[in-house]
Design a protein around this motif. Structure first.
Motif, PDB file in Angstrom:
ATOM      1  N   LEU A 108       0.842  -1.202   0.000  1.00  0.00           N
ATOM      2  CA  LEU A 108       0.000   0.000   0.000  1.00  0.00           C
ATOM      3  C   LEU A 108       0.878   1.254   0.000  1.00  0.00           C
ATOM      4  O   LEU A 108       0.601   2.211  -0.734  1.00  0.00           O
ATOM      5  N   LEU A 109       1.933   1.267   0.809  1.00  0.00           N
ATOM      6  CA  LEU A 109       2.827   2.417   0.836  1.00  0.00           C
ATOM      7  C   LEU A 109       3.463   2.652  -0.530  1.00  0.00           C
ATOM      8  O   LEU A 109       3.654   3.800  -0.953  1.00  0.00           O
ATOM      9  N   ASP A 110       3.794   1.572  -1.225  1.00  0.00           N
ATOM     10  CA  ASP A 110       4.354   1.701  -2.580  1.00  0.00           C
ATOM     11  C   ASP A 110       3.371   2.412  -3.502  1.00  0.00           C
ATOM     12  O   ASP A 110       3.757   3.287  -4.291  1.00  0.00           O
ATOM     13  N   GLU A 111       2.113   2.035  -3.415  1.00  0.00           N
ATOM     14  CA  GLU A 111       1.104   2.672  -4.270  1.00  0.00           C
ATOM     15  C   GLU A 111       0.843   4.117  -3.838  1.00  0.00           C
ATOM     16  O   GLU A 111       0.621   4.991  -4.684  1.00  0.00           O
TER      17      GLU A 111
ATOM     18  N   MET B  58       1.577   9.874  -4.978  1.00  0.00           N
ATOM     19  CA  MET B  58       2.214  11.150  -4.648  1.00  0.00           C
ATOM     20  C   MET B  58       3.044  11.644  -5.831  1.00  0.00           C
ATOM     21  O   MET B  58       3.020  12.829  -6.176  1.00  0.00           O
ATOM     22  N   TYR B  59       3.767  10.712  -6.446  1.00  0.00           N
ATOM     23  CA  TYR B  59       4.609  11.071  -7.585  1.00  0.00           C
ATOM     24  C   TYR B  59       3.744  11.558  -8.753  1.00  0.00           C
ATOM     25  O   TYR B  59       4.075  12.550  -9.403  1.00  0.00           O
ATOM     26  N   ARG B  60       2.655  10.872  -9.030  1.00  0.00           N
ATOM     27  CA  ARG B  60       1.765  11.280 -10.119  1.00  0.00           C
ATOM     28  C   ARG B  60       1.285  12.713  -9.912  1.00  0.00           C
ATOM     29  O   ARG B  60       1.272  13.522 -10.840  1.00  0.00           O
ATOM     30  N   ARG B  61       0.874  13.007  -8.694  1.00  0.00           N
ATOM     31  CA  ARG B  61       0.361  14.339  -8.395  1.00  0.00           C
ATOM     32  C   ARG B  61       1.471  15.380  -8.479  1.00  0.00           C
ATOM     33  O   ARG B  61       1.234  16.515  -8.921  1.00  0.00           O
ATOM     34  N   MET B  62       2.666  14.998  -8.062  1.00  0.00           N
ATOM     35  CA  MET B  62       3.788  15.923  -8.127  1.00  0.00           C
ATOM     36  C   MET B  62       4.103  16.284  -9.577  1.00  0.00           C
ATOM     37  O   MET B  62       4.249  17.451  -9.932  1.00  0.00           O
ATOM     38  N   VAL B  63       4.220  15.277 -10.432  1.00  0.00           N
ATOM     39  CA  VAL B  63       4.560  15.509 -11.834  1.00  0.00           C
ATOM     40  C   VAL B  63       3.502  16.376 -12.509  1.00  0.00           C
ATOM     41  O   VAL B  63       3.813  17.256 -13.319  1.00  0.00           O
ATOM     42  N   ALA B  64       2.242  16.152 -12.153  1.00  0.00           N
ATOM     43  CA  ALA B  64       1.162  16.935 -12.751  1.00  0.00           C
ATOM     44  C   ALA B  64       1.267  18.413 -12.382  1.00  0.00           C
ATOM     45  O   ALA B  64       0.800  19.278 -13.127  1.00  0.00           O
ATOM     46  N   GLY B  65       1.918  18.700 -11.247  1.00  0.00           N
ATOM     47  CA  GLY B  65       2.015  20.092 -10.798  1.00  0.00           C
ATOM     48  C   GLY B  65       3.327  20.766 -11.122  1.00  0.00           C
ATOM     49  O   GLY B  65       3.531  21.941 -10.774  1.00  0.00           O
TER      50      GLY B  65
ATOM     51  N   GLY C  51       5.047  12.601   4.831  1.00  0.00           N
ATOM     52  CA  GLY C  51       5.148  12.359   3.401  1.00  0.00           C
ATOM     53  C   GLY C  51       6.507  11.842   2.978  1.00  0.00           C
ATOM     54  O   GLY C  51       6.608  10.925   2.160  1.00  0.00           O
ATOM     55  N   ALA C  52       7.568  12.413   3.546  1.00  0.00           N
ATOM     56  CA  ALA C  52       8.919  11.985   3.172  1.00  0.00           C
ATOM     57  C   ALA C  52       9.184  10.554   3.623  1.00  0.00           C
ATOM     58  O   ALA C  52       9.851   9.785   2.929  1.00  0.00           O
ATOM     59  N   LYS C  53       8.668  10.179   4.793  1.00  0.00           N
ATOM     60  CA  LYS C  53       8.864   8.812   5.287  1.00  0.00           C
ATOM     61  C   LYS C  53       8.149   7.800   4.404  1.00  0.00           C
ATOM     62  O   LYS C  53       8.655   6.706   4.155  1.00  0.00           O
ATOM     63  N   VAL C  54       6.964   8.148   3.937  1.00  0.00           N
ATOM     64  CA  VAL C  54       6.229   7.258   3.044  1.00  0.00           C
ATOM     65  C   VAL C  54       6.980   7.101   1.726  1.00  0.00           C
ATOM     66  O   VAL C  54       7.125   5.995   1.197  1.00  0.00           O
ATOM     67  N   PHE C  55       7.469   8.205   1.208  1.00  0.00           N
ATOM     68  CA  PHE C  55       8.121   8.216  -0.094  1.00  0.00           C
ATOM     69  C   PHE C  55       9.469   7.502  -0.061  1.00  0.00           C
ATOM     70  O   PHE C  55       9.839   6.792  -0.994  1.00  0.00           O
ATOM     71  N   SER C  56      10.200   7.687   1.027  1.00  0.00           N
ATOM     72  CA  SER C  56      11.556   7.132   1.141  1.00  0.00           C
ATOM     73  C   SER C  56      11.518   5.609   1.225  1.00  0.00           C
ATOM     74  O   SER C  56      10.838   5.033   2.069  1.00  0.00           O
ATOM     75  N   GLY C  57      12.247   4.954   0.350  1.00  0.00           N
ATOM     76  CA  GLY C  57      12.352   3.501   0.388  1.00  0.00           C
ATOM     77  C   GLY C  57      11.200   2.771  -0.260  1.00  0.00           C
ATOM     78  O   GLY C  57      11.236   1.541  -0.369  1.00  0.00           O
ATOM     79  N   SER C  58      10.182   3.504  -0.706  1.00  0.00           N
ATOM     80  CA  SER C  58       9.062   2.841  -1.375  1.00  0.00           C
ATOM     81  C   SER C  58       9.436   2.525  -2.823  1.00  0.00           C
ATOM     82  O   SER C  58      10.269   3.197  -3.422  1.00  0.00           O
ATOM     83  N   ARG C  59       8.802   1.508  -3.341  1.00  0.00           N
ATOM     84  CA  ARG C  59       9.077   1.068  -4.715  1.00  0.00           C
ATOM     85  C   ARG C  59       7.900   1.458  -5.587  1.00  0.00           C
ATOM     86  O   ARG C  59       6.766   1.065  -5.325  1.00  0.00           O
ATOM     87  N   PHE C  60       8.164   2.287  -6.602  1.00  0.00           N
ATOM     88  CA  PHE C  60       7.074   2.716  -7.480  1.00  0.00           C
ATOM     89  C   PHE C  60       6.446   1.511  -8.161  1.00  0.00           C
ATOM     90  O   PHE C  60       7.132   0.581  -8.578  1.00  0.00           O
ATOM     91  N   THR C  61       5.134   1.556  -8.278  1.00  0.00           N
ATOM     92  CA  THR C  61       4.418   0.523  -9.030  1.00  0.00           C
ATOM     93  C   THR C  61       4.364   0.962 -10.487  1.00  0.00           C
ATOM     94  O   THR C  61       4.227   2.142 -10.773  1.00  0.00           O
ATOM     95  N   GLY C  62       4.499   0.042 -11.406  1.00  0.00           N
ATOM     96  CA  GLY C  62       4.477   0.398 -12.820  1.00  0.00           C
ATOM     97  C   GLY C  62       5.763   1.078 -13.260  1.00  0.00           C
ATOM     98  O   GLY C  62       6.798   1.023 -12.573  1.00  0.00           O
ATOM     99  N   THR C  63       5.698   1.745 -14.417  1.00  0.00           N
ATOM    100  CA  THR C  63       6.887   2.389 -14.983  1.00  0.00           C
ATOM    101  C   THR C  63       6.633   3.853 -15.335  1.00  0.00           C
ATOM    102  O   THR C  63       7.389   4.444 -16.108  1.00  0.00           O
ATOM    103  N   GLU C  64       5.608   4.446 -14.742  1.00  0.00           N
ATOM    104  CA  GLU C  64       5.303   5.850 -15.045  1.00  0.00           C
ATOM    105  C   GLU C  64       6.471   6.776 -14.745  1.00  0.00           C
ATOM    106  O   GLU C  64       6.734   7.720 -15.491  1.00  0.00           O
ATOM    107  N   HIS C  65       7.169   6.504 -13.646  1.00  0.00           N
ATOM    108  CA  HIS C  65       8.271   7.378 -13.263  1.00  0.00           C
ATOM    109  C   HIS C  65       9.420   7.345 -14.258  1.00  0.00           C
ATOM    110  O   HIS C  65      10.221   8.280 -14.340  1.00  0.00           O
ATOM    111  N   ALA C  66       9.501   6.262 -15.053  1.00  0.00           N
ATOM    112  CA  ALA C  66      10.594   6.135 -16.016  1.00  0.00           C
ATOM    113  C   ALA C  66      10.485   7.173 -17.125  1.00  0.00           C
ATOM    114  O   ALA C  66      11.492   7.546 -17.742  1.00  0.00           O
ATOM    115  N   VAL C  67       9.272   7.650 -17.387  1.00  0.00           N
ATOM    116  CA  VAL C  67       9.077   8.662 -18.429  1.00  0.00           C
ATOM    117  C   VAL C  67       9.855   9.924 -18.091  1.00  0.00           C
ATOM    118  O   VAL C  67      10.658  10.422 -18.884  1.00  0.00           O
TER     119      VAL C  67
END
Length: 216
Positions: free
Chosen positions: A56-59, A64-71, A101-117
């Motif tokens: 769940l933390l990974d998702e 969070m990343y999706r929302r960040m990129v959109a902004g 937020g930083a604790k959730v983000f740190s060490g989590s593994r992104f699901t999918g490959t969206e971040h690779a773009v």
């Protein structure tokens, strides 16, 4: 009397509920049981979508990343320096919107490959500017780790904007450390003015990358 039906449970709804609940209870209080209660379902129902809390933390980190990129919006023809600056500022802004937020983000593994773009675009821009790929990776990860570390410490003092944890009163700290005048005076720089402190540190990181690799 008709019973109220719960909304259809899916991965996105669970993730959005978890992010909302995170701001209320923090990472330590965010349990699958608490999320299930918020959704008015039994906890086992969540295991159809997430096998454990880390999944769940990974998702959550991915959302969070999706929302960040959109902004985040870069000017046309942005330099590599601008990419690091804008990306780091965007990450900080995004993560400060969530308690821990930083604790959730740190060490989590992104699901999918969206971040690779975005990763591909940034690395390509640095290579085009003259970095080797290993140098480009080191430059981007250094800026990222600085940003994540800064936010982690910032949220240790201010869990959310406008909040301040007990024990971080600068004047009390200065009085307690009065025998060490420089260390006492440093408290204002360390525990106040996070916006200015982050910006100055980020500029130091970018300037250091320029100096180290000789690419301006």
């Amino acid at each position: 009397m008709a019973t109220q039906k719960s909304p259809k449970l899916d991965k996105r709804l669970v993730t959005e509920t978890a992010l909302k609940l995170l701001n209320e209870v923090g990472l330590d209080g965010l349990t699958l049981r608490a999320i299930a209660k918020e959704l008015n379902v039994q906890a086992p129902a969540l295991y159809w979508h997430f096998k454990n809390k880390q999944a769940l933390l990974d998702e959550m980190a991915t959302e969070m990343y999706r929302r960040m990129v959109a902004g985040v919006h870069l000017p046309p023809g942005a330099t590599w320096q601008e990419r690091l600056l804008v990306g780091s500022r965007g990450l900080r802004t995004a993560l400060l919107g969530y308690r821990d937020g930083a604790k959730v983000f740190s060490g989590s593994r992104f699901t999918g490959t969206e971040h690779a773009v975005e990763m591909e675009v940034v690395l390509h821009a640095l290579v085009e500017a003259g970095f080797t790929l290993p140098q480009a990776v080191r430059a981007t990860t250094t800026a990222y780790m600085y940003t994540l570390g800064f936010i982690t410490e910032e949220q240790g003092v201010q869990p959310l904007p406008g909040e301040r944890r007990e024990g971080y009163d600068v004047e009390e700290r200065a009085a307690r450390m009065r025998e060490f005048p420089l260390a006492a005076a440093a408290g204002e720089e360390i525990f106040e003015g996070f916006e200015e402190g982050f910006e100055e540190g980020l500029r130091l990181v970018v300037a250091g990358i320029e100096a180290r690799y000789g690419i301006s």
